[in-house]
Scaffold this motif. Structure first.
Motif, PDB file in Angstrom:
ATOM      1  N   MET A 186       5.113   4.151  13.207  1.00  0.00           N
ATOM      2  CA  MET A 186       5.661   5.153  12.328  1.00  0.00           C
ATOM      3  C   MET A 186       5.227   4.859  10.903  1.00  0.00           C
ATOM      4  O   MET A 186       5.389   3.744  10.435  1.00  0.00           O
ATOM      5  N   VAL A 187       4.701   5.848  10.249  1.00  0.00           N
ATOM      6  CA  VAL A 187       4.200   5.629   8.893  1.00  0.00           C
ATOM      7  C   VAL A 187       4.883   6.588   7.929  1.00  0.00           C
ATOM      8  O   VAL A 187       4.922   7.795   8.165  1.00  0.00           O
ATOM      9  N   SER A 188       5.436   6.035   6.856  1.00  0.00           N
ATOM     10  CA  SER A 188       6.003   6.873   5.801  1.00  0.00           C
ATOM     11  C   SER A 188       5.362   6.489   4.475  1.00  0.00           C
ATOM     12  O   SER A 188       4.855   5.380   4.319  1.00  0.00           O
ATOM     13  N   ALA A 189       5.427   7.424   3.536  1.00  0.00           N
ATOM     14  CA  ALA A 189       4.889   7.172   2.200  1.00  0.00           C
ATOM     15  C   ALA A 189       5.266   8.333   1.320  1.00  0.00           C
ATOM     16  O   ALA A 189       5.441   9.443   1.815  1.00  0.00           O
ATOM     17  N   PRO A 190       5.382   8.085   0.009  1.00  0.00           N
ATOM     18  CA  PRO A 190       5.559   9.236  -0.874  1.00  0.00           C
ATOM     19  C   PRO A 190       4.304  10.112  -0.800  1.00  0.00           C
ATOM     20  O   PRO A 190       3.205   9.584  -0.580  1.00  0.00           O
ATOM     21  N   SER A 191       4.443  11.437  -0.976  1.00  0.00           N
ATOM     22  CA  SER A 191       3.254  12.299  -0.920  1.00  0.00           C
ATOM     23  C   SER A 191       2.243  11.829  -1.952  1.00  0.00           C
ATOM     24  O   SER A 191       2.610  11.512  -3.078  1.00  0.00           O
ATOM     25  N   GLY A 192       0.996  11.774  -1.555  1.00  0.00           N
ATOM     26  CA  GLY A 192      -0.051  11.388  -2.498  1.00  0.00           C
ATOM     27  C   GLY A 192      -0.394   9.912  -2.439  1.00  0.00           C
ATOM     28  O   GLY A 192      -1.283   9.465  -3.146  1.00  0.00           O
ATOM     29  N   ALA A 193       0.272   9.153  -1.574  1.00  0.00           N
ATOM     30  CA  ALA A 193       0.004   7.707  -1.515  1.00  0.00           C
ATOM     31  C   ALA A 193      -1.232   7.382  -0.688  1.00  0.00           C
ATOM     32  O   ALA A 193      -1.671   6.242  -0.636  1.00  0.00           O
ATOM     33  N   GLY A 194      -1.770   8.394  -0.011  1.00  0.00           N
ATOM     34  CA  GLY A 194      -2.977   8.157   0.790  1.00  0.00           C
ATOM     35  C   GLY A 194      -2.672   7.970   2.264  1.00  0.00           C
ATOM     36  O   GLY A 194      -3.516   7.511   3.036  1.00  0.00           O
ATOM     37  N   LYS A 195      -1.469   8.368   2.641  1.00  0.00           N
ATOM     38  CA  LYS A 195      -1.029   8.166   4.018  1.00  0.00           C
ATOM     39  C   LYS A 195      -1.869   8.928   5.036  1.00  0.00           C
ATOM     40  O   LYS A 195      -2.275   8.351   6.060  1.00  0.00           O
ATOM     41  N   GLU A 219       1.074  11.075  -9.036  1.00  0.00           N
ATOM     42  CA  GLU A 219       1.124  12.436  -9.560  1.00  0.00           C
ATOM     43  C   GLU A 219      -0.288  13.011  -9.705  1.00  0.00           C
ATOM     44  O   GLU A 219      -0.544  14.160  -9.344  1.00  0.00           O
ATOM     45  N   GLN A 220      -1.203  12.171 -10.174  1.00  0.00           N
ATOM     46  CA  GLN A 220      -2.610  12.609 -10.309  1.00  0.00           C
ATOM     47  C   GLN A 220      -3.161  13.050  -8.962  1.00  0.00           C
ATOM     48  O   GLN A 220      -3.825  14.075  -8.843  1.00  0.00           O
ATOM     49  N   ARG A 221      -2.884  12.240  -7.936  1.00  0.00           N
ATOM     50  CA  ARG A 221      -3.413  12.562  -6.605  1.00  0.00           C
ATOM     51  C   ARG A 221      -2.820  13.862  -6.070  1.00  0.00           C
ATOM     52  O   ARG A 221      -3.511  14.665  -5.459  1.00  0.00           O
ATOM     53  N   ILE A 266       5.233  20.025  -6.848  1.00  0.00           N
ATOM     54  CA  ILE A 266       4.793  18.686  -7.278  1.00  0.00           C
ATOM     55  C   ILE A 266       5.981  17.918  -7.867  1.00  0.00           C
ATOM     56  O   ILE A 266       6.209  16.761  -7.532  1.00  0.00           O
ATOM     57  N   GLN A 267       6.766  18.593  -8.712  1.00  0.00           N
ATOM     58  CA  GLN A 267       7.932  17.940  -9.322  1.00  0.00           C
ATOM     59  C   GLN A 267       8.926  17.490  -8.249  1.00  0.00           C
ATOM     60  O   GLN A 267       9.495  16.401  -8.309  1.00  0.00           O
TER      61      GLN A 267
END
Ligand code: 5GP
Length: 179
Positions: free
Chosen positions: A1-10, A123-125, A137-138
């Protein structure tokens, strides 16, 4: 199971793992959000309506489900059961709420959290992806802070500063766990 904030490259890392470990299949989630450009029904997600999703909540058809950024996301219980019965392995890309539910129901599940190097890069990603509105995005950034606060509940945390290093780190976790 993989989690990550959006944009982390998951998503990128998950894709690389699925290529390197063909014995693992991707758990295609159901969601009520609209498809992004390029996403395919049945490959990336099953895109379903809110009513259909809620009906499946009533009928206990989700292994886990959550509301993420105002949409429903869920993992089919039948998919998990059938895969495990056949002795197969699944890769789940789910948020922290879902990860907790799965850990409770399937204690042998292995959990990995992917961290973005810092919030500015995150945020950039998100912006460079160019698929989300400013409001989305916010919302995703706010959610990222909440998710990061829970990262220590995961079996493994990968700091995704460098894709190649993260890929090797993740592959070595997979190799150990699949043995
Ligand atoms: P996105 O809309 O960017 O594809 O995904 C948003 C978030 O929903 C991501 O954190 C992703 O991991 C999570 N997610 C995707 N599928 C599921 C699912 O089936 N269950 C849960 N709980 N979260 C999911």
């Amino acid at each position: 199971m993989v989690s990550a904030p959006s944009g982390a490259g998951k998503s990128t890392l998950c894709k690389l793992m699925l290529e390197e470990f063909p014995e693992i299949s991707f758990s295609v989630s159901h969601t009520t959000r609209s498809p992004r450009e390029g996403e395919i029904h049945g490959r990336d997600y099953y895109f379903i309506g809110k009513e259909a999703f809620e009906e499946r909540i009533e009928n206990n058809q989700w292994a886990e489900w959550a509301r993420v950024h105002d949409n429903y996301y869920g993992t089919s219980l039948t998919l998990i059961r059938e895969t495990l019965e056949k002795g197969g392995s699944l890769l789940l890309d789910i948020d922290v709420q879902g990860a907790e539910q799965i850990t409770r129901a399937f204690p042998s599940a292995v959990t990995i959290f992917i961290m973005a190097p810092d919030l500015e890069i995150l945020e950039q990603r998100l912006r460079s992806r160019g698929t989300d509105s400013e409001e989305a995005i916010q919302k995703r950034m706010k959610n990222a802070l909440k998710e990061i606060a829970l990262k220590d509940r995961y079996n493994h945390v990968i700091e995704n500063d460098d894709l190649e290093t993260s890929k090797n780190e993740m592959a070595s976790i997979f190799k150990r766990e699949l043995r």
